[in-house]
Design a protein around this motif. Structure first.
Motif: not given
Length: 542
Positions: A252-260
């Protein structure tokens, strides 16, 4: 102005925006706010949403469990790729020395690696005192109220102001002028005007001249940017929250980082490679499975020997369409809204796509689920581009490819990097056999190599940094398929091989292994260019 709340002001007719100088506002007694845009706040909000949806756990900034030993273990090992504020090379080199075990340690960590404390000579004394190598004493008893909580070493702006009050007799108004001077554009000149007042005040209170001069030099050093403690407290909260999410919910953390993106120190390629090392499965772009931005799919048991891999199963990360070359967010939204598709031709008929966009989707392997190899999809893209609505399905001439050989693993990595900037297989994995023959050590093997050993290492260059305080030393970060390698390039080596040092995408580095306090560096003696598949950009001298 001070009596109107922002909401009321925003709804007032005839409102206007006035550009006033911040110092003039402060002099007039108006309250001044600095509004910071932090991408990490958005990333954490999206992380919390993903954790709620995929782990059935409702978290927010104020409910992240505090004092988690596993989180502090991870921080002590500098396993902090993607973690707010402590992912830089300098912070990673400090964490194993500081060994944070409680929240205030993170407050100190955030404030310590700043130009002010560095130029003021506070970093090494604090770390020595932290380890018990020298006594945590103050040069004069009057300094103890300001400095006792940081082992006698000034780290925060408020401490400088308190020193001026306690040691030089500054009034609160004078101390505030000192604060303004330290933060001004021409700070050294403004602080210099207060020097005589500071030194005279300390002399009146019996502080020796050499100690007074040292206090002044530390204040002057803070003109290079030092944190207020309140600011460091706020940032430390984000450090802990982001570290907690990385430790327990890396998907979840990595997906959110890539999204931003763009934000932080690392590219999506490095962020996703780090997630894989922590046991997260990352899946390629798929025309029927991918949304606009990265999403999470079904949970998978973690298979990783990484010491900080999560215990519970993690969702797989599915890459998003917006990251594909030539596509753009608007087209990605149109594709995602039209799912599912029966095939490549169905997509081309229903969504207007340029030839470049269709070819990039094919190159990225987005049509694999239709049974099309990348080469077959590229063949069809040339025929289908510009088809558009209204064309009957199955009548496009030349859409079916003749028998074509599949791409080799290296060609697929090249295709991934060209189309999305993210490769399923790390480029260094393709040259590992050759590197083994040369005796080059991977990041993982380097961790078990004795100190003071002559070593050969290799990797993609992710960062080049030359801090003004480092005396011409250049710090490089190399990345291979197993982790990161810190390279210290002395001035003479850098100048002798400058062209190679600033231009090469990947390097083969000969050097001496240096290990101290859990921090491992390779001091370079020779650099060589290393040919690797693809093109990965580094972040240089920021």
């Amino acid at each position: 102005v001070g009596e109107v709340c922002p909401v009321e002001w925003a709804t007032m007719p005839g409102r206007s925006v006035l550009q006033w100088d911040k110092d003039d506002c402060a002099a007039a007694g108006l309250v001044k706010f600095d509004l910071l845009g932090l991408g990490m706040l958005s990333a954490l909000r999206e992380t919390f949403d993903l954790v709620r949806d995929h782990h059935a756990r409702d978290l927010a900034l104020h409910t992240v469990p505090p004092d988690d030993p596993a989180v502090y273990d991870m921080l002590c090992d500098a396993d902090t790729v993607g973690v707010f504020q402590v992912e830089s090379r300098a912070q990673m080199a400090t964490l194993p020395r500081l060994k944070p075990r409680e929240f205030y340690d993170l407050v100190v960590e955030v404030a310590l690696i700043r130009p002010g404390p560095i130029q003021g000579g506070s970093v090494h004394p604090y770390l020595r005192r932290r380890k018990g190598l020298e006594p945590a004493t103050c040069p004069h008893p009057l300094m103890e109220p300001a400095l006792s909580r940081t082992l006698g070493v000034p780290l925060f702006q408020e401490q400088m102001m308190q020193l001026a009050v306690d040691c030089a007799g500054f009034t609160p108004a004078e101390a505030d002028r000192l604060r303004q001077a330290m933060g001004a554009k021409r700070a050294p000149e403004r602080v210099e005007r207060l020097k005589r007042r500071l030194l005279d005040g300390m002399a009146e209170r019996g502080i020796p001249a050499d100690v007074a001069e040292d206090v002044y030099e530390k204040i002057l050093g803070f003109t290079g940017f030092g944190f207020p403690e309140s600011h460091a407290q706020s940032f430390a909260h984000l450090v802990y929250a982001s570290a907690y999410m990385k430790r327990h919910y890396p998907a979840a953390f990595t997906a959110a980082l890539v999204r931003n993106q763009p934000m932080g120190f690392y590219s999506p390629q490095t962020l996703l490679a780090d997630a894989r090392r922590h046991g997260v499965v990352v899946r390629n772009v798929d025309i029927n499975a991918s949304d606009v931005h990265p999403t999470l799919e079904e949970p998978i048991p973690v298979e990783s020997d990484h010491p900080h891999a999560p215990a519970e199963p993690q969702p797989a990360i599915r890459l998003g369409l917006a990251g594909i070359r030539n596509l753009g967010e608007e087209t990605a939204e149109a594709i995602a809204a039209g799912r599912p598709y029966t095939g490549m031709e169905d997509l081309a008929r229903r969504v207007p796509l340029s030839a470049g966009a269709l070819e990039a989707l094919a190159t990225a392997g987005a049509f694999d689920s239709f049974g099309l190899s990348r080469r077959e999809a590229l063949w069809a893209a040339g025929a289908l581009a510009g088809s558009g609505p209204g064309r009957l399905e199955g009548v496009t001439p030349g859409a079916s490819a003749p028998p074509l050989p599949a791409m080799t693993p290296i060609e697929e990595t090249l295709a991934d990097l060209w189309a999305t900037g993210v490769s399923h297989v790390h480029p260094m994995a393709h040259v590992r056999g050759t590197l083994d023959e040369l005796g080059a050590l991977s990041s993982r093997r380097l961790a078990a190599t004795p100190d003071e050993t002559n070593v050969l290492v290799a990797g993609l260059v992710t960062h080049r940094q030359r801090p003004p305080t480092a005396g011409g030393v250049v710090f490089m970060t190399l990345e291979d398929e197993t982790g990161l390698i810190n390279v210290v390039c002395p001035p003479q080596v850098f100048e002798r091989q400058r062209g190679l040092a600033v231009d090469a995408q990947a390097l083969l580095v000969s050097g001496r292994l240096e290990r101290a306090d859990g921090v491992t560096n390779v001091r370079a003696t020779r650099l060589r260019r290393l040919p690797v598949p693809g093109r990965v950009k580094s972040r240089d001298f920021h």
